[in-house]
Design a protein around this motif. Sequence first.
Motif, PDB file in Angstrom:
ATOM      1  N   MET A 136       0.842  -1.191   0.000  1.00 29.86           N
ATOM      2  CA  MET A 136       0.000   0.000   0.000  1.00 29.86           C
ATOM      3  C   MET A 136       0.882   1.248   0.000  1.00 29.86           C
ATOM      4  O   MET A 136       1.780   1.380   0.829  1.00 29.86           O
ATOM      5  N   ASP A 137       0.652   2.179  -0.954  1.00 23.42           N
ATOM      6  CA  ASP A 137       1.500   3.372  -0.995  1.00 23.42           C
ATOM      7  C   ASP A 137       1.106   4.340   0.117  1.00 23.42           C
ATOM      8  O   ASP A 137       0.086   4.188   0.795  1.00 23.42           O
ATOM      9  N   SER A 138       1.921   5.390   0.292  1.00 28.76           N
ATOM     10  CA  SER A 138       1.740   6.283   1.438  1.00 28.76           C
ATOM     11  C   SER A 138       0.411   7.032   1.389  1.00 28.76           C
ATOM     12  O   SER A 138      -0.215   7.281   2.423  1.00 28.76           O
ATOM     13  N   GLY A 139      -0.031   7.408   0.180  1.00 28.61           N
ATOM     14  CA  GLY A 139      -1.298   8.123   0.058  1.00 28.61           C
ATOM     15  C   GLY A 139      -2.472   7.262   0.466  1.00 28.61           C
ATOM     16  O   GLY A 139      -3.349   7.686   1.240  1.00 28.61           O
ATOM     17  N   ASN A 140      -2.514   6.035  -0.055  1.00 23.36           N
ATOM     18  CA  ASN A 140      -3.569   5.104   0.333  1.00 23.36           C
ATOM     19  C   ASN A 140      -3.541   4.820   1.833  1.00 23.36           C
ATOM     20  O   ASN A 140      -4.581   4.757   2.492  1.00 23.36           O
ATOM     21  N   LEU A 141      -2.327   4.644   2.365  1.00 23.61           N
ATOM     22  CA  LEU A 141      -2.188   4.319   3.777  1.00 23.61           C
ATOM     23  C   LEU A 141      -2.702   5.459   4.654  1.00 23.61           C
ATOM     24  O   LEU A 141      -3.453   5.234   5.617  1.00 23.61           O
ATOM     25  N   ALA A 142      -2.309   6.688   4.313  1.00 22.24           N
ATOM     26  CA  ALA A 142      -2.719   7.837   5.121  1.00 22.24           C
ATOM     27  C   ALA A 142      -4.236   8.000   5.109  1.00 22.24           C
ATOM     28  O   ALA A 142      -4.863   8.233   6.154  1.00 22.24           O
ATOM     29  N   TRP A 143      -4.846   7.864   3.917  1.00 25.39           N
ATOM     30  CA  TRP A 143      -6.289   8.014   3.848  1.00 25.39           C
ATOM     31  C   TRP A 143      -7.002   6.856   4.554  1.00 25.39           C
ATOM     32  O   TRP A 143      -8.031   7.051   5.187  1.00 25.39           O
ATOM     33  N   SER A 144      -6.447   5.669   4.487  1.00 24.91           N
ATOM     34  CA  SER A 144      -7.058   4.521   5.150  1.00 24.91           C
ATOM     35  C   SER A 144      -7.110   4.715   6.655  1.00 24.91           C
ATOM     36  O   SER A 144      -8.125   4.438   7.304  1.00 24.91           O
ATOM     37  N   VAL A 145      -6.018   5.204   7.222  1.00 34.99           N
ATOM     38  CA  VAL A 145      -5.988   5.450   8.667  1.00 34.99           C
ATOM     39  C   VAL A 145      -6.962   6.571   9.024  1.00 34.99           C
ATOM     40  O   VAL A 145      -7.711   6.485  10.007  1.00 34.99           O
ATOM     41  N   ALA A 146      -6.970   7.626   8.206  1.00 33.21           N
ATOM     42  CA  ALA A 146      -7.883   8.742   8.461  1.00 33.21           C
ATOM     43  C   ALA A 146      -9.334   8.292   8.350  1.00 33.21           C
ATOM     44  O   ALA A 146     -10.187   8.650   9.182  1.00 33.21           O
ATOM     45  N   ALA A 147      -9.648   7.497   7.320  1.00 34.43           N
ATOM     46  CA  ALA A 147     -11.017   7.024   7.134  1.00 34.43           C
ATOM     47  C   ALA A 147     -11.454   6.128   8.284  1.00 34.43           C
ATOM     48  O   ALA A 147     -12.601   6.178   8.739  1.00 34.43           O
ATOM     49  N   THR A 148     -10.526   5.307   8.781  1.00 36.54           N
ATOM     50  CA  THR A 148     -10.839   4.451   9.923  1.00 36.54           C
ATOM     51  C   THR A 148     -11.193   5.288  11.144  1.00 36.54           C
ATOM     52  O   THR A 148     -12.169   5.006  11.856  1.00 36.54           O
ATOM     53  N   ALA A 149     -10.419   6.346  11.373  1.00 35.27           N
ATOM     54  CA  ALA A 149     -10.705   7.233  12.503  1.00 35.27           C
ATOM     55  C   ALA A 149     -12.045   7.943  12.316  1.00 35.27           C
ATOM     56  O   ALA A 149     -12.816   8.111  13.267  1.00 35.27           O
ATOM     57  N   LEU A 150     -12.347   8.354  11.090  1.00 36.19           N
ATOM     58  CA  LEU A 150     -13.620   9.018  10.806  1.00 36.19           C
ATOM     59  C   LEU A 150     -14.804   8.110  11.113  1.00 36.19           C
ATOM     60  O   LEU A 150     -15.778   8.523  11.743  1.00 36.19           O
ATOM     61  N   VAL A 151     -14.718   6.869  10.661  1.00 38.02           N
ATOM     62  CA  VAL A 151     -15.845   5.947  10.879  1.00 38.02           C
ATOM     63  C   VAL A 151     -15.941   5.561  12.351  1.00 38.02           C
ATOM     64  O   VAL A 151     -17.046   5.420  12.892  1.00 38.02           O
ATOM     65  N   LEU A 152     -14.815   5.411  13.017  1.00 44.72           N
ATOM     66  CA  LEU A 152     -14.852   5.128  14.451  1.00 44.72           C
ATOM     67  C   LEU A 152     -15.542   6.263  15.203  1.00 44.72           C
ATOM     68  O   LEU A 152     -16.328   6.031  16.134  1.00 44.72           O
ATOM     69  N   PHE A 153     -15.295   7.495  14.776  1.00 43.32           N
ATOM     70  CA  PHE A 153     -15.896   8.670  15.405  1.00 43.32           C
ATOM     71  C   PHE A 153     -17.414   8.704  15.211  1.00 43.32           C
ATOM     72  O   PHE A 153     -18.139   9.348  15.968  1.00 43.32           O
ATOM     73  N   MET A 154     -17.899   7.990  14.208  1.00 41.57           N
ATOM     74  CA  MET A 154     -19.343   7.949  13.970  1.00 41.57           C
ATOM     75  C   MET A 154     -20.106   7.297  15.115  1.00 41.57           C
ATOM     76  O   MET A 154     -21.256   7.666  15.393  1.00 41.57           O
ATOM     77  N   THR A 155     -19.510   6.337  15.804  1.00 44.48           N
ATOM     78  CA  THR A 155     -20.223   5.682  16.904  1.00 44.48           C
ATOM     79  C   THR A 155     -20.441   6.628  18.081  1.00 44.48           C
ATOM     80  O   THR A 155     -21.554   6.695  18.616  1.00 44.48           O
ATOM     81  N   PRO A 156     -19.453   7.421  18.515  1.00 45.49           N
ATOM     82  CA  PRO A 156     -19.782   8.500  19.461  1.00 45.49           C
ATOM     83  C   PRO A 156     -20.808   9.479  18.890  1.00 45.49           C
ATOM     84  O   PRO A 156     -21.631  10.016  19.642  1.00 45.49           O
ATOM     85  N   GLY A 157     -20.791   9.688  17.573  1.00 45.75           N
ATOM     86  CA  GLY A 157     -21.817  10.527  16.953  1.00 45.75           C
ATOM     87  C   GLY A 157     -23.205   9.943  17.149  1.00 45.75           C
ATOM     88  O   GLY A 157     -24.167  10.657  17.449  1.00 45.75           O
ATOM     89  N   VAL A 158     -23.320   8.628  16.966  1.00 47.31           N
ATOM     90  CA  VAL A 158     -24.588   7.949  17.232  1.00 47.31           C
ATOM     91  C   VAL A 158     -24.977   8.134  18.694  1.00 47.31           C
ATOM     92  O   VAL A 158     -26.153   8.385  19.021  1.00 47.31           O
ATOM     93  N   ALA A 159     -24.005   8.031  19.590  1.00 40.89           N
ATOM     94  CA  ALA A 159     -24.279   8.185  21.019  1.00 40.89           C
ATOM     95  C   ALA A 159     -24.845   9.573  21.317  1.00 40.89           C
ATOM     96  O   ALA A 159     -25.815   9.718  22.074  1.00 40.89           O
ATOM     97  N   PHE A 160     -24.248  10.611  20.746  1.00 43.87           N
ATOM     98  CA  PHE A 160     -24.773  11.969  20.936  1.00 43.87           C
ATOM     99  C   PHE A 160     -26.162  12.119  20.326  1.00 43.87           C
ATOM    100  O   PHE A 160     -27.070  12.692  20.936  1.00 43.87           O
ATOM    101  N   PHE A 161     -26.325  11.627  19.110  1.00 42.88           N
ATOM    102  CA  PHE A 161     -27.598  11.739  18.400  1.00 42.88           C
ATOM    103  C   PHE A 161     -28.712  11.049  19.177  1.00 42.88           C
ATOM    104  O   PHE A 161     -29.763  11.643  19.455  1.00 42.88           O
ATOM    105  N   TYR A 162     -28.474   9.810  19.550  1.00 46.05           N
ATOM    106  CA  TYR A 162     -29.455   9.067  20.333  1.00 46.05           C
ATOM    107  C   TYR A 162     -29.618   9.665  21.731  1.00 46.05           C
ATOM    108  O   TYR A 162     -30.727   9.738  22.271  1.00 46.05           O
ATOM    109  N   GLY A 163     -28.504  10.063  22.336  1.00 42.96           N
ATOM    110  CA  GLY A 163     -28.553  10.581  23.701  1.00 42.96           C
ATOM    111  C   GLY A 163     -29.422  11.824  23.824  1.00 42.96           C
ATOM    112  O   GLY A 163     -30.153  11.993  24.805  1.00 42.96           O
ATOM    113  N   GLY A 164     -29.369  12.697  22.836  1.00 43.28           N
ATOM    114  CA  GLY A 164     -30.189  13.896  22.877  1.00 43.28           C
ATOM    115  C   GLY A 164     -31.659  13.625  22.683  1.00 43.28           C
ATOM    116  O   GLY A 164     -32.510  14.400  23.130  1.00 43.28           O
ATOM    117  N   LEU A 165     -31.977  12.525  22.025  1.00 43.45           N
ATOM    118  CA  LEU A 165     -33.367  12.206  21.701  1.00 43.45           C
ATOM    119  C   LEU A 165     -34.146  11.598  22.864  1.00 43.45           C
ATOM    120  O   LEU A 165     -35.374  11.616  22.870  1.00 43.45           O
TER     121      LEU A 165
END
Length: 408
Positions: A1-30
């Motif tokens: 995997m080249d450096s560009g793919n690797l960097a975006w893969s790690v960033a995308a993983t962090a973005l999707v992981l952050f979605m679960t706390p997003g669900v927690a906030f979304f549901y928590g407010g409701l």
Amino acid sequence: MDSGNLAWSVAATALVLFMTPGVAFFYGGLVKAKSVVSMMMMSFGALGLVSVLWILYGFNMSAVESPWAFAGNPFSDFGLAGADSDTLVGVAYGATFAIITVALISGAIADRAKFGAWMIFAGLFATLVYFPVAAWVWGGGWVYSLGETFGFSTNVIDYAGGTAVHINAGAAALALAIVLGKRIGFQKGVHKPHNVPLVLLGAAILWFGWFGFNAGAEGTFGLLGTEDSTVGLIVINTIGATAAAIIGWLIIEKIKDGKATSVGAASGAVAGLVAITPACANLTPGWSLLLGVVAGVVCALAVELKWKLGFDDSLDVVGVHLVGGLIGTLYLGFFATGTGLFLGGGWEQIVLQLIAAVGVMVYSFVVALVLGFAIEKTIGFRVKNEDEIAGVDTAVHGEEGYALAEQA
């Protein structure tokens, strides 16, 4: 995997992981103020448990050698001792999808579920449903190979999880809503969001993270930067469909209730994100806008079904995720570029999308229903009525979401 793919893969993983706390906030407010800790803990509990299971054996189950295998061998590389670095990047990215799929289900049982029972369900559902379904859809299983099995010129399209994530979670949510029954005082207008800004924050985090959800595979699987990369299309469709869904939802709200609400805007955004998930790489931007409007309108109407049919899907997981996932998945049968019925294809794409959607929906619902009833009949899934009235947070977790200073 080249450096560009690797960097975006790690960033995308962090973005999707952050979605679960997003669900927690979304549901928590409701939910009620006395249930916010419980609601958010179900997302964080799923984050902890499903991550561990995915690393131990879930990833091994998510790919199969034969289209008709149920799942991969969970013990083929138990604990991922033999995986190389590039593989582990993909493993981490896949884990985030497993986590959020399970977390989404929790919205259907807000205000009344035991945390321990939820965690047992989460582990069993991930093992028996999500891990195998991921293999079916993306890992060479029957959904992935359905077009070839039928001798068609096209295959099932589910780029980022219309079936594996949203239909899967939505069907399970319906099952658990049936198992746990209605909240005390269940009727329209009684249960209102206790913290609207928290709902909007959660929706914003979800939209932010969804760019990793939809576009992440472009780097994780070595596609970013190639001549045929669809990352630009995916990104604009993720913006366009979501924005259009907000408008569609608000129009329906204004017509039905006389007011367009901020919670409606947040819910519309999520509905648009759900619908574009399977279709983000296979629609032109104009057709994505139409999909967004359709999803916003239909999901805004679909959330009313629980009042008519009498099931208490607390936070509208069925109306948004199951219905939105079905819309996005089936829409491809008509408007997928080159293969949709109205864009150069025949009936093949519609048939494939329908079979995949119904197959995953039925399997998820049945297994979740069995698991839910088994837990309810043994250790109990629902809290006592007095605990529900007093507040799930203090009864289950011994905490309060808001420690307000007593007035002198």
